[in-house]
Scaffold this motif. Structure first.
Motif, PDB file in Angstrom:
ATOM      1  N   UNK A 194      23.781   8.795-149.413  1.00  0.00           N
ATOM      2  CA  UNK A 194      22.415   9.329-148.871  1.00  0.00           C
ATOM      3  C   UNK A 194      21.798  10.053-149.767  1.00  0.00           C
ATOM      4  N   UNK A 195      20.543  10.608-149.270  1.00  0.00           N
ATOM      5  CA  UNK A 195      19.341  11.663-149.827  1.00  0.00           C
ATOM      6  C   UNK A 195      19.771  12.998-149.800  1.00  0.00           C
ATOM      7  N   UNK A 196      20.688  13.346-148.794  1.00  0.00           N
ATOM      8  CA  UNK A 196      20.923  14.711-148.295  1.00  0.00           C
ATOM      9  C   UNK A 196      21.642  14.907-147.306  1.00  0.00           C
ATOM     10  N   UNK A 197      22.130  16.162-147.196  1.00  0.00           N
ATOM     11  CA  UNK A 197      23.122  16.454-145.728  1.00  0.00           C
ATOM     12  C   UNK A 197      22.440  17.820-145.568  1.00  0.00           C
ATOM     13  N   UNK A 198      22.735  18.019-143.826  1.00  0.00           N
ATOM     14  CA  UNK A 198      22.403  19.110-143.310  1.00  0.00           C
ATOM     15  C   UNK A 198      23.955  19.748-142.904  1.00  0.00           C
ATOM     16  N   UNK A 199      24.204  20.830-143.171  1.00  0.00           N
ATOM     17  CA  UNK A 199      25.292  21.317-142.667  1.00  0.00           C
ATOM     18  C   UNK A 199      24.783  22.540-141.537  1.00  0.00           C
ATOM     19  N   UNK A 200      25.490  22.401-140.158  1.00  0.00           N
ATOM     20  CA  UNK A 200      24.998  23.200-139.144  1.00  0.00           C
ATOM     21  C   UNK A 200      26.058  24.284-139.054  1.00  0.00           C
ATOM     22  N   UNK A 201      25.701  25.472-138.779  1.00  0.00           N
ATOM     23  CA  UNK A 201      26.578  26.682-138.448  1.00  0.00           C
ATOM     24  C   UNK A 201      25.924  27.378-137.273  1.00  0.00           C
ATOM     25  N   UNK A 202      26.774  28.373-136.600  1.00  0.00           N
ATOM     26  CA  UNK A 202      26.404  29.287-135.871  1.00  0.00           C
ATOM     27  C   UNK A 202      26.820  30.624-136.257  1.00  0.00           C
ATOM     28  N   UNK A 203      25.899  31.540-135.853  1.00  0.00           N
ATOM     29  CA  UNK A 203      26.172  32.907-136.657  1.00  0.00           C
ATOM     30  C   UNK A 203      27.030  33.773-135.532  1.00  0.00           C
ATOM     31  N   UNK A 204      28.331  33.989-135.866  1.00  0.00           N
ATOM     32  CA  UNK A 204      29.298  34.522-135.091  1.00  0.00           C
ATOM     33  C   UNK A 204      28.808  35.944-134.974  1.00  0.00           C
ATOM     34  N   UNK A 245      24.466  22.034-130.780  1.00  0.00           N
ATOM     35  CA  UNK A 245      24.354  20.652-130.383  1.00  0.00           C
ATOM     36  C   UNK A 245      22.906  20.137-130.169  1.00  0.00           C
ATOM     37  N   UNK A 246      22.009  21.104-129.369  1.00  0.00           N
ATOM     38  CA  UNK A 246      20.638  20.992-129.304  1.00  0.00           C
ATOM     39  C   UNK A 246      20.064  20.897-130.665  1.00  0.00           C
ATOM     40  N   UNK A 247      20.327  21.840-131.611  1.00  0.00           N
ATOM     41  CA  UNK A 247      19.855  21.976-132.808  1.00  0.00           C
ATOM     42  C   UNK A 247      20.115  20.516-133.882  1.00  0.00           C
ATOM     43  N   UNK A 248      21.387  20.152-133.536  1.00  0.00           N
ATOM     44  CA  UNK A 248      21.640  18.604-134.192  1.00  0.00           C
ATOM     45  C   UNK A 248      20.845  17.485-133.655  1.00  0.00           C
ATOM     46  N   UNK A 287      20.574   8.729-139.922  1.00  0.00           N
ATOM     47  CA  UNK A 287      21.540   9.931-140.216  1.00  0.00           C
ATOM     48  C   UNK A 287      22.744   9.519-139.148  1.00  0.00           C
ATOM     49  N   UNK A 288      23.695  10.343-139.604  1.00  0.00           N
ATOM     50  CA  UNK A 288      24.977  10.405-138.553  1.00  0.00           C
ATOM     51  C   UNK A 288      25.437  11.717-138.422  1.00  0.00           C
ATOM     52  N   UNK A 289      26.290  11.963-137.529  1.00  0.00           N
ATOM     53  CA  UNK A 289      26.975  13.416-137.408  1.00  0.00           C
ATOM     54  C   UNK A 289      28.452  13.363-137.725  1.00  0.00           C
ATOM     55  N   UNK A 290      28.658  13.992-138.489  1.00  0.00           N
ATOM     56  CA  UNK A 290      30.221  14.039-138.942  1.00  0.00           C
ATOM     57  C   UNK A 290      30.885  15.583-138.876  1.00  0.00           C
ATOM     58  N   UNK A 291      32.248  15.516-138.516  1.00  0.00           N
ATOM     59  CA  UNK A 291      33.075  16.674-138.539  1.00  0.00           C
ATOM     60  C   UNK A 291      34.084  16.813-139.210  1.00  0.00           C
ATOM     61  N   UNK A 292      33.984  17.282-140.667  1.00  0.00           N
ATOM     62  CA  UNK A 292      35.054  17.600-141.342  1.00  0.00           C
ATOM     63  C   UNK A 292      35.462  19.076-141.404  1.00  0.00           C
ATOM     64  N   UNK A 313      29.999  35.495-141.349  1.00  0.00           N
ATOM     65  CA  UNK A 313      29.674  35.319-139.908  1.00  0.00           C
ATOM     66  C   UNK A 313      29.145  33.998-139.513  1.00  0.00           C
ATOM     67  N   UNK A 314      29.125  33.158-140.500  1.00  0.00           N
ATOM     68  CA  UNK A 314      28.641  31.705-140.141  1.00  0.00           C
ATOM     69  C   UNK A 314      29.810  30.746-139.892  1.00  0.00           C
ATOM     70  N   UNK A 315      29.786  30.058-138.839  1.00  0.00           N
ATOM     71  CA  UNK A 315      30.774  29.182-138.529  1.00  0.00           C
ATOM     72  C   UNK A 315      30.243  27.762-138.392  1.00  0.00           C
ATOM     73  N   UNK A 316      30.897  26.896-139.522  1.00  0.00           N
ATOM     74  CA  UNK A 316      30.451  25.642-139.824  1.00  0.00           C
ATOM     75  C   UNK A 316      30.818  24.588-138.399  1.00  0.00           C
ATOM     76  N   UNK A 317      29.819  23.919-138.101  1.00  0.00           N
ATOM     77  CA  UNK A 317      29.975  22.873-136.731  1.00  0.00           C
ATOM     78  C   UNK A 317      29.910  21.626-136.931  1.00  0.00           C
ATOM     79  N   UNK A 318      29.293  21.018-138.093  1.00  0.00           N
ATOM     80  CA  UNK A 318      28.877  19.778-138.035  1.00  0.00           C
ATOM     81  C   UNK A 318      28.329  19.612-139.393  1.00  0.00           C
ATOM     82  N   UNK A 319      28.312  18.247-139.843  1.00  0.00           N
ATOM     83  CA  UNK A 319      27.619  17.861-140.932  1.00  0.00           C
ATOM     84  C   UNK A 319      26.745  16.585-140.682  1.00  0.00           C
ATOM     85  N   UNK A 320      25.446  16.559-141.049  1.00  0.00           N
ATOM     86  CA  UNK A 320      24.720  15.395-140.922  1.00  0.00           C
ATOM     87  C   UNK A 320      24.083  14.580-142.222  1.00  0.00           C
ATOM     88  N   UNK A 321      24.856  13.819-142.825  1.00  0.00           N
ATOM     89  CA  UNK A 321      24.270  13.237-144.223  1.00  0.00           C
ATOM     90  C   UNK A 321      23.082  12.125-143.569  1.00  0.00           C
TER      91      UNK A 321
END
Length: 199
Positions: A92-102, A128-131, A145-150, A167-175
């Protein structure tokens, strides 16, 4: 039921066959992702969601990191399907990594102790809403896009590679990328099993 929002939701689908030929520039994609995250609602207006947007070599670096991590735990004689899947995301062209700030969540727990147990749950709602917001915005821009959880197996390597706040917690990856194949057919369970309406 003619409704513009529902029509946009319907076109958001998981696209696993992606390429690099997206129809808009990286600058526009970045602005789109930022705005989608900013407009996604959060409990107590916490704005706890964080996003890392990777393009080009950084995108490739991420999926190589995932590949290297999985190679250590998936038996070599059965690694080929895993390698094929990871390569499909890397195409793909890119990936978004989603985090939540603890730190945000902890601050809310301290400020509102009556709701302390709920803030981690509401944080999961927020991501989830942000994703969904980002995924839908990309879809509207004709980007697959798709949503992945590694996570969590890649967490340590990700934080080391990009020097992210602890303090960031990784929640999902979106290629994401250009559509390189049609969508598969989507099926739905019976409404009677899923909904209850009382009037």
């Amino acid at each position: 039921m003619p409704n513009p929002a529902i029509n946009i939701y319907k076109q958001r689908r998981s696209q696993y066959v992606i390429g690099k030929d997206i129809p808009i520039s990286q600058t526009v994609v970045t602005a789109l992702i930022k705005e989608a995250v900013k407009q996604a609602p959060t409990s107590f207006n916490s704005q706890s969601s964080r996003a890392v947007i990777l393009f080009n070599e950084q995108h490739d670096k991420f999926w190589q990191l995932v590949m290297d991590t999985l190679r250590k735990i998936v038996p070599a004689d059965s690694f080929e399907p895993t390698e094929k899947k990871i390569n499909s995301f890397a195409a793909g062209a890119g990936t978004v990594l989603f985090f939540e700030d603890q730190d945000v969540i902890k601050g809310l727990q301290d400020k509102f102790p009556l709701y302390a147990d709920n803030f981690p749950v509401w944080s999961e709602h927020a991501t989830g809403i942000a994703q969904f917001a980002v995924w839908t915005a990309l879809s509207e821009a004709d980007i697959g896009a798709s949503l992945q959880h590694y996570n969590p197996i890649i967490d340590d390597a990700v934080f080391e590679a990009w020097d992210l706040p602890s303090s960031w917690k990784l929640r999902a990856q979106m290629p994401f990328g250009s559509h390189e194949a049609p969508f598969g057919e989507k099926t739905y369970m019976n409404d009677e099993e899923r909904f209850r309406v009382f009037s």
